[in-house]
Design a protein around this motif. Structure first.
Motif, PDB file in Angstrom:
ATOM      1  N   TYR A   1     -64.310 -37.880 -87.947  1.00 19.26           N
ATOM      2  CA  TYR A   1     -64.008 -38.071 -89.363  1.00 19.26           C
ATOM      3  C   TYR A   1     -65.273 -37.894 -90.198  1.00 19.26           C
ATOM      4  O   TYR A   1     -66.168 -38.743 -90.172  1.00 19.26           O
ATOM      5  CB  TYR A   1     -63.431 -39.482 -89.557  1.00 19.26           C
ATOM      6  N   LEU A   2     -65.354 -36.783 -90.889  1.00 18.00           N
ATOM      7  CA  LEU A   2     -66.480 -36.510 -91.777  1.00 18.00           C
ATOM      8  C   LEU A   2     -66.029 -36.664 -93.218  1.00 18.00           C
ATOM      9  O   LEU A   2     -64.912 -36.285 -93.567  1.00 18.00           O
ATOM     10  CB  LEU A   2     -67.026 -35.096 -91.566  1.00 18.00           C
ATOM     11  N   GLU A   3     -66.913 -37.214 -94.041  1.00 25.58           N
ATOM     12  CA  GLU A   3     -66.597 -37.363 -95.453  1.00 25.58           C
ATOM     13  C   GLU A   3     -67.851 -37.131 -96.280  1.00 25.58           C
ATOM     14  O   GLU A   3     -68.978 -37.226 -95.765  1.00 25.58           O
ATOM     15  CB  GLU A   3     -66.045 -38.756 -95.731  1.00 25.58           C
ATOM     16  N   PRO A   4     -67.703 -36.802 -97.559  1.00 25.99           N
ATOM     17  CA  PRO A   4     -68.884 -36.623 -98.409  1.00 25.99           C
ATOM     18  C   PRO A   4     -69.670 -37.931 -98.477  1.00 25.99           C
ATOM     19  O   PRO A   4     -69.114 -38.992 -98.752  1.00 25.99           O
ATOM     20  CB  PRO A   4     -68.286 -36.273 -99.779  1.00 25.99           C
ATOM     21  N   GLY A   5     -70.973 -37.856 -98.180  1.00 21.11           N
ATOM     22  CA  GLY A   5     -71.772 -39.070 -98.255  1.00 21.11           C
ATOM     23  C   GLY A   5     -72.982 -39.044 -97.362  1.00 21.11           C
ATOM     24  O   GLY A   5     -73.171 -38.114 -96.558  1.00 21.11           O
ATOM     25  N   GLY A   6     -73.807 -40.059 -97.496  1.00 21.98           N
ATOM     26  CA  GLY A   6     -75.034 -40.164 -96.724  1.00 21.98           C
ATOM     27  C   GLY A   6     -74.972 -41.302 -95.729  1.00 21.98           C
ATOM     28  O   GLY A   6     -73.907 -41.648 -95.205  1.00 21.98           O
ATOM     29  N   HIS A   7     -76.140 -41.912 -95.495  1.00 29.02           N
ATOM     30  CA  HIS A   7     -76.253 -42.979 -94.501  1.00 29.02           C
ATOM     31  C   HIS A   7     -76.207 -44.313 -95.239  1.00 29.02           C
ATOM     32  O   HIS A   7     -77.241 -44.937 -95.500  1.00 29.02           O
ATOM     33  CB  HIS A   7     -77.587 -42.811 -93.743  1.00 29.02           C
ATOM     34  N   ASP A   8     -75.002 -44.726 -95.616  1.00 31.60           N
ATOM     35  CA  ASP A   8     -74.892 -45.913 -96.467  1.00 31.60           C
ATOM     36  C   ASP A   8     -73.534 -46.585 -96.308  1.00 31.60           C
ATOM     37  O   ASP A   8     -72.637 -46.081 -95.632  1.00 31.60           O
ATOM     38  CB  ASP A   8     -75.120 -45.537 -97.932  1.00 31.60           C
ATOM     39  N   PHE A   9     -73.396 -47.740 -96.990  1.00 34.91           N
ATOM     40  CA  PHE A   9     -72.200 -48.547 -96.827  1.00 34.91           C
ATOM     41  C   PHE A   9     -70.949 -47.921 -97.435  1.00 34.91           C
ATOM     42  O   PHE A   9     -69.836 -48.319 -97.081  1.00 34.91           O
ATOM     43  CB  PHE A   9     -72.410 -49.957 -97.380  1.00 34.91           C
ATOM     44  N   LYS A  10     -71.102 -46.976 -98.324  1.00 35.85           N
ATOM     45  CA  LYS A  10     -69.918 -46.287 -98.832  1.00 35.85           C
ATOM     46  C   LYS A  10     -69.166 -45.644 -97.664  1.00 35.85           C
ATOM     47  O   LYS A  10     -67.929 -45.757 -97.565  1.00 35.85           O
ATOM     48  CB  LYS A  10     -70.312 -45.217 -99.847  1.00 35.85           C
ATOM     49  N   VAL A  11     -69.903 -44.997 -96.796  1.00 36.19           N
ATOM     50  CA  VAL A  11     -69.320 -44.338 -95.631  1.00 36.19           C
ATOM     51  C   VAL A  11     -68.866 -45.370 -94.599  1.00 36.19           C
ATOM     52  O   VAL A  11     -67.777 -45.267 -94.027  1.00 36.19           O
ATOM     53  CB  VAL A  11     -70.334 -43.357 -95.007  1.00 36.19           C
ATOM     54  N   TRP A  12     -69.679 -46.385 -94.361  1.00 32.94           N
ATOM     55  CA  TRP A  12     -69.374 -47.367 -93.311  1.00 32.94           C
ATOM     56  C   TRP A  12     -68.177 -48.237 -93.665  1.00 32.94           C
ATOM     57  O   TRP A  12     -67.372 -48.572 -92.792  1.00 32.94           O
ATOM     58  CB  TRP A  12     -70.609 -48.219 -93.033  1.00 32.94           C
ATOM     59  N   LYS A  13     -68.053 -48.596 -94.945  1.00 31.66           N
ATOM     60  CA  LYS A  13     -66.889 -49.380 -95.355  1.00 31.66           C
ATOM     61  C   LYS A  13     -65.612 -48.568 -95.166  1.00 31.66           C
ATOM     62  O   LYS A  13     -64.588 -49.101 -94.729  1.00 31.66           O
ATOM     63  CB  LYS A  13     -67.029 -49.827 -96.816  1.00 31.66           C
ATOM     64  N   ASN A  14     -65.675 -47.301 -95.497  1.00 27.73           N
ATOM     65  CA  ASN A  14     -64.504 -46.451 -95.316  1.00 27.73           C
ATOM     66  C   ASN A  14     -64.190 -46.282 -93.829  1.00 27.73           C
ATOM     67  O   ASN A  14     -63.025 -46.222 -93.434  1.00 27.73           O
ATOM     68  CB  ASN A  14     -64.717 -45.090 -95.972  1.00 27.73           C
ATOM     69  N   GLY A  15     -65.254 -46.230 -93.003  1.00 22.92           N
ATOM     70  CA  GLY A  15     -65.049 -46.149 -91.561  1.00 22.92           C
ATOM     71  C   GLY A  15     -64.296 -47.360 -91.041  1.00 22.92           C
ATOM     72  O   GLY A  15     -63.351 -47.232 -90.250  1.00 22.92           O
TER      73      GLY A  15
ATOM     74  N   ILE B   1     -61.779 -34.815 -92.444  1.00 25.86           N
ATOM     75  CA  ILE B   1     -61.703 -34.338 -93.827  1.00 25.86           C
ATOM     76  C   ILE B   1     -62.447 -33.021 -93.985  1.00 25.86           C
ATOM     77  O   ILE B   1     -61.958 -32.064 -94.557  1.00 25.86           O
ATOM     78  CB  ILE B   1     -62.265 -35.395 -94.804  1.00 25.86           C
ATOM     79  N   ILE B   2     -63.675 -32.972 -93.472  1.00 23.29           N
ATOM     80  CA  ILE B   2     -64.466 -31.740 -93.534  1.00 23.29           C
ATOM     81  C   ILE B   2     -64.377 -31.087 -92.168  1.00 23.29           C
ATOM     82  O   ILE B   2     -64.926 -31.583 -91.197  1.00 23.29           O
ATOM     83  CB  ILE B   2     -65.935 -32.034 -93.902  1.00 23.29           C
ATOM     84  N   ASP B   3     -63.681 -29.979 -92.077  1.00 18.30           N
ATOM     85  CA  ASP B   3     -63.376 -29.378 -90.783  1.00 18.30           C
ATOM     86  C   ASP B   3     -64.534 -28.514 -90.304  1.00 18.30           C
ATOM     87  O   ASP B   3     -64.883 -27.522 -90.949  1.00 18.30           O
ATOM     88  CB  ASP B   3     -62.098 -28.537 -90.901  1.00 18.30           C
ATOM     89  N   THR B   4     -65.127 -28.893 -89.168  1.00 16.05           N
ATOM     90  CA  THR B   4     -66.223 -28.100 -88.601  1.00 16.05           C
ATOM     91  C   THR B   4     -65.812 -27.445 -87.290  1.00 16.05           C
ATOM     92  O   THR B   4     -66.632 -26.837 -86.624  1.00 16.05           O
ATOM     93  CB  THR B   4     -67.449 -28.982 -88.344  1.00 16.05           C
ATOM     94  N   THR B   5     -64.546 -27.569 -86.911  1.00 18.69           N
ATOM     95  CA  THR B   5     -64.132 -27.030 -85.628  1.00 18.69           C
ATOM     96  C   THR B   5     -64.268 -25.509 -85.580  1.00 18.69           C
ATOM     97  O   THR B   5     -64.526 -24.943 -84.530  1.00 18.69           O
ATOM     98  CB  THR B   5     -62.677 -27.423 -85.314  1.00 18.69           C
ATOM     99  N   SER B   6     -64.114 -24.857 -86.749  1.00 19.78           N
ATOM    100  CA  SER B   6     -64.257 -23.394 -86.754  1.00 19.78           C
ATOM    101  C   SER B   6     -65.675 -22.999 -86.421  1.00 19.78           C
ATOM    102  O   SER B   6     -65.934 -22.003 -85.759  1.00 19.78           O
ATOM    103  CB  SER B   6     -63.872 -22.844 -88.128  1.00 19.78           C
TER     104      SER B   6
END
Length: 300
Positions: free
Chosen positions: A253-267, A289-294
């Protein structure tokens, strides 16, 4: 008649599994804001004897609303990062608010959440040089403290379900690395594993999952999430690529953001909704969300 009944039961069970997977791809506005009109869980501070460290240690324990000593509950062990302690999630992530809100909406199972100090040493405070070798080593030592001291204490003190299918482990940054290392390294203890923005302490994928078939057989859910602008993204990405190549079901699960609680809370918001419920493996890929499989396919 038996055939008709079997068909109805199968249809019903399939719908339960599908329903369990109807999870938003992102926390909605206000998911981390306290609501006064709902029931609230409780947070306790516990002290346990750590034979591993040779001292007593502290942890926080959250119980969902309606907690009763007459019931038994699954347990999530929620780990902090290198600059924190047992209070980091509480201070930066408000897990009790996120979980209270989810519980009020009927989106999570009743559970116990343990927030320990993952720095297993006598002076376990996040002071001085947090990158000192002995402090970094203490995060690895925590595996024994967790397995030999903390989990037995929790299961003796609280009314818990004590099988592997009712234990989960997840964490942020250094705690994400610990969760992957300890969870995947102890599949007889944990069936639910989550790493949020996992740090350089994360073992190589080949060490984490030396036997893909065993991992597929034993894991209920493997969750890996990270912000797309996080400088530590490669540690999550390499694990995802290895799992993909070896057909090990997981969420990346990738989402727009850095190394912070915005991302961790959503996790935490996302991961917690899967816990201790039926998991439809076929649905897991849609949570990227951000597809890197290709990119992975092109690199082969």
């Amino acid at each position: 008649m038996k055939k008709i009944i079997s068909t109805i039961v199968l249809f019903f069970m399939c719908n339960i599994i599908i329903f369990a997977q109807k999870i938003e791809k992102e926390g909605p506005k206000g998911f981390d804001q306290e609501r006064t009109a709902i029931a609230h869980g409780k947070i306790d501070t516990i002290v346990y004897v750590s034979k591993t460290v040779g001292t007593t240690r502290k942890a926080l324990v959250y119980t969902t609303p309606g907690f009763s000593k007459n019931e038994k509950y699954p347990v999530l062990y929620l780990l902090h990062g290198i600059g924190g302690d047992e209070k980091e999630w509480l201070k930066g992530g408000s897990p009790q608010i996120i979980l209270d809100n989810l519980f009020a909406e009927g989106k999570i199972k009743p559970m116990i959440v343990v927030m320990p100090n993952g720095r297993a040493m006598k002076d376990d405070r996040a002071t001085g040089n947090i990158m000192a070798p002995d402090k970094v080593q203490a995060f690895a030592t925590f595996e024994r403290d967790l397995l030999d001291d903390l989990i037995p204490f929790i299961e003796k003190t609280y009314p818990t379900l004590t099988d592997r299918e009712n234990r989960a482990i997840a964490g942020l940054s250094m705690g994400g690395g610990q969760s992957l290392n300890f969870g995947l390294g102890n599949l007889d203890t944990f069936a639910w594993v989550g790493g949020f923005s996992s740090a350089p302490n994360t073992k190589t994928p080949q060490e984490l999952v030396p036997n893909p078939e065993e991992t597929k057989r034993k894991l209920k859910l493997l969750w890996i999430s990270c912000g797309d602008a996080d400088g530590l993204l490669n540690f999550s990405k390499r694990t995802h690529e290895y799992l993909l190549q070896n057909n090990v079901p997981h969420v990346y699960y990738l989402e727009p953001g850095g190394h912070d609680f915005k991302v961790w809370k959503n996790g935490l918001y996302m991961f917690s909704q899967f816990l201790f419920k039926p998991v439809a493996v076929s649905s897991l890929s849609k949570y990227t969300i951000i597809d890197t499989t290709s990119d992975i396919q092109n690199a082969k």
